[in-house]
Design a protein around this motif. Structure first.
Motif, PDB file in Angstrom:
ATOM      1  N   ALA A  97       0.848  -1.216  -0.024  1.00 22.33           N
ATOM      2  CA  ALA A  97      -0.018   0.138  -0.045  1.00 22.33           C
ATOM      3  C   ALA A  97       0.936   1.298   0.185  1.00 22.33           C
ATOM      4  O   ALA A  97       1.526   1.453   0.929  1.00 22.33           O
ATOM      5  N   CYS A  98       0.868   2.084  -0.977  1.00 23.59           N
ATOM      6  CA  CYS A  98       1.616   3.291  -1.072  1.00 23.59           C
ATOM      7  C   CYS A  98       1.043   4.285  -0.152  1.00 23.59           C
ATOM      8  O   CYS A  98      -0.279   4.170   0.099  1.00 23.59           O
ATOM      9  N   TYR A 157      -0.106   7.228   0.457  1.00 20.76           N
ATOM     10  CA  TYR A 157      -0.848   8.455  -0.048  1.00 20.76           C
ATOM     11  C   TYR A 157      -2.066   7.990  -0.533  1.00 20.76           C
ATOM     12  O   TYR A 157      -2.895   8.675  -0.754  1.00 20.76           O
ATOM     13  N   PHE A 203      -6.965   4.483  -3.296  1.00 25.23           N
ATOM     14  CA  PHE A 203      -7.740   3.581  -4.401  1.00 25.23           C
ATOM     15  C   PHE A 203      -8.148   2.368  -3.699  1.00 25.23           C
ATOM     16  O   PHE A 203      -7.764   1.818  -2.622  1.00 25.23           O
ATOM     17  N   PHE A 231      -8.021  -1.478  -3.333  1.00 18.64           N
ATOM     18  CA  PHE A 231      -7.485  -2.629  -3.615  1.00 18.64           C
ATOM     19  C   PHE A 231      -7.139  -3.431  -2.442  1.00 18.64           C
ATOM     20  O   PHE A 231      -7.287  -3.048  -1.382  1.00 18.64           O
ATOM     21  N   GLY A 288      -6.332   0.421 -11.650  1.00 21.81           N
ATOM     22  CA  GLY A 288      -6.367  -0.183 -10.489  1.00 21.81           C
ATOM     23  C   GLY A 288      -5.916   0.593  -9.184  1.00 21.81           C
ATOM     24  O   GLY A 288      -6.264   1.655  -9.195  1.00 21.81           O
ATOM     25  N   GLY A 289      -5.513   0.047  -8.108  1.00 20.89           N
ATOM     26  CA  GLY A 289      -4.905  -1.434  -8.266  1.00 20.89           C
ATOM     27  C   GLY A 289      -3.665  -1.467  -9.201  1.00 20.89           C
ATOM     28  O   GLY A 289      -2.942  -0.333  -9.452  1.00 20.89           O
ATOM     29  N   THR A 290      -3.258  -2.654  -9.428  1.00 19.49           N
ATOM     30  CA  THR A 290      -2.213  -2.592 -10.316  1.00 19.49           C
ATOM     31  C   THR A 290      -2.324  -3.933 -11.437  1.00 19.49           C
ATOM     32  O   THR A 290      -1.856  -5.017 -11.185  1.00 19.49           O
TER      33      THR A 290
HETATM   34  S1  SF4 Z   1      -3.231   1.527  -6.550  1.00 15.42           S
HETATM   35 FE1  SF4 Z   1      -0.957   2.440  -7.360  1.00 15.42          FE
HETATM   36  S2  SF4 Z   1      -0.600   4.072  -5.795  1.00 15.42           S
HETATM   37 FE2  SF4 Z   1      -2.262   2.714  -5.081  1.00 15.42          FE
HETATM   38  S3  SF4 Z   1      -1.193   1.141  -3.604  1.00 15.42           S
HETATM   39 FE3  SF4 Z   1      -1.707   0.369  -5.637  1.00 15.42          FE
HETATM   40  S4  SF4 Z   1       0.481   0.676  -6.489  1.00 15.42           S
HETATM   41 FE4  SF4 Z   1       0.260   2.252  -4.858  1.00 15.42          FE
END
Ligand code: SF4
Length: 378
Positions: free
Chosen positions: A14-15, A17, A20, A22, A59-61
């Motif tokens: 989890a970044c 900031y 979103f 996920f 996403g997500g990724t």
């Molecule tokens: S959606 Fe992108 S910014 Fe957000 S936690 Fe996942 S990789 Fe990080």
């Protein structure tokens, strides 16, 4: 022409900031792809058979998907929906997922536009944001993507980090310009309450965003982009001529779109709907061929104000004739005094029945839009 958005709700980490939707339970990817394929099938007529000219894997990724998963999704899209002959197909990717083989696989399976989350080229900042990759990997990934054949690449940067300086911001901008991507998205850091940064700000472990400092970094961004031939077509988006994101432009022009996957939103021209932002609920429900969504009815007031908000952020601006013909509102007359005032203060231009923001106006885009909102009494 309509758009299709596919939400892949998994990330490795989890970044700090990000708010979103996920989870880190990547093991569910196969089940999720199955469920999304079912939703694509169930939603076959949401767009009333309008031709889809853009597909966006977000996403997500989505770069966590393997070949089999991507193939299944692409096959279902082509089988259940009317895809144009030359669609823009974008995939969001994190540098740490992208090997030469994987990039080749994405390219061979129809992805023709990559949006790579670089965020910054400063390794200390990347660590502080809890990103998985480092600056070197981001740069290498870009070169590998070129080698794989990608001719339309977008890179993302974040500015106004609390421990940043204008020198470091300029360094980030220089490095991105050197790579010469077709498209650059650059967002001001926002502190969202449910994120690690949100908690740190609340606990006073880090400062909140300094608006004046953010505005200075935005001005630097505008100057650098302009000097290097990147046209600003939306507040946070810059492109070489002809490389504007068609998918996002469709949103801003209020074209129809179908969003599939947990938390995805859809708009069919009259109303919006939002899928449940809960993977377990989404998977369980789709097993029974039920899409867990909520209707989001849009009143005439909602539609006008959303149009004002989004159109003012773009280079095309707010079309006064359209507001008049579609919603029966003469904006010039309605806000005559206010519009004259901000025109005289150099915030807007009014030409050929379009209102556009000047660079000064862009610094206050959301406030100006809110001041132009229309309130309709029932
Ligand atoms: S959606 Fe992108 S910014 Fe957000 S936690 Fe996942 S990789 Fe990080």
């Amino acid at each position: 022409m309509a758009g299709l958005y596919i939400h892949i709700p998994f990330c490795k980490k989890a970044c700090h900031y990000c708010d979103f939707h996920f989870t880190r339970n990547v093991k569910q990817m196969d089940d999720m792809v199955d469920a999304i394929c079912r939703e694509l099938k169930l939603q076959f007529d949401f767009l009333e058979r309008e031709v889809i000219n853009t597909v966006y894997f977000g996403g997500g990724t989505p770069s966590l998907m393997n070949e089999n998963q991507l193939k299944r999704l692409m096959r279902t899209i082509r089988f259940e929906h009317d895809l144009s002959s030359n669609p823009e197909i974008t995939l969001e990717a994190n540098p740490d997922d992208l090997s030469a083989d994987k990039l080749d696989m994405f390219y061979q399976n129809g992805i023709n536009r990559l949006s790579i989350g670089v965020q910054t080229f400063n390794d200390t900042h990347l660590k502080w944001m809890n990103r998985v990759h480092n600056a070197e990997e981001a740069q290498e990934t870009f070169y590998m993507a070129r080698q794989a054949g990608f001719e339309n690449i977008s890179l993302d940067l974040i500015y106004a980090l609390p421990h940043d300086s204008h020198e470091l911001w300029l360094e980030d901008l220089k490095r991105i310009i050197r790579l010469h991507p077709e498209h650059i998205s650059s967002y001001c850091l926002t502190i969202e309450p449910k994120t690690a940064f949100g908690k740190w700000v609340e606990q006073e472990k880090m400062p909140d965003i300094d608006e004046d400092y953010a505005a200075e970094q935005f001005e630097i961004l505008l100057r650098v982009m302009e000097r290097h031939g990147y046209g600003q077509y939306e507040i946070s988006n810059f492109a070489q001529p002809g490389y504007e994101s068609q998918h996002n432009s469709n949103y801003w022009k209020q074209e129809k779109y179908l969003g599939v996957g947990p938390s995805a939103h859809s708009f069919n021209g009259n109303y919006k709907q939002a899928n449940a932002a809960n993977n377990a609920k989404y998977l369980k429900s789709l097993k029974e061929d039920i899409i867990p969504f909520e209707m989001m009815p849009m009143t005439r007031e909602d539609q006008i104000n959303e149009y004002i908000l989004t159109s003012l952020r773009t280079k095309w601006g707010c079309d006064l004739e359209l507001v008049k013909s579609r919603y029966g509102i003469d904006l010039l007359q309605h806000h005559e005094v206010y519009l004259r005032d901000i025109f005289n203060r150099g915030m807007i231009d009014v030409e050929d029945d379009f209102i556009t923001l000047t660079n000064n106006g862009k610094l206050l885009a959301d406030k100006i839009a809110a001041d132009l909102f229309i309130y309709i009494e029932d």
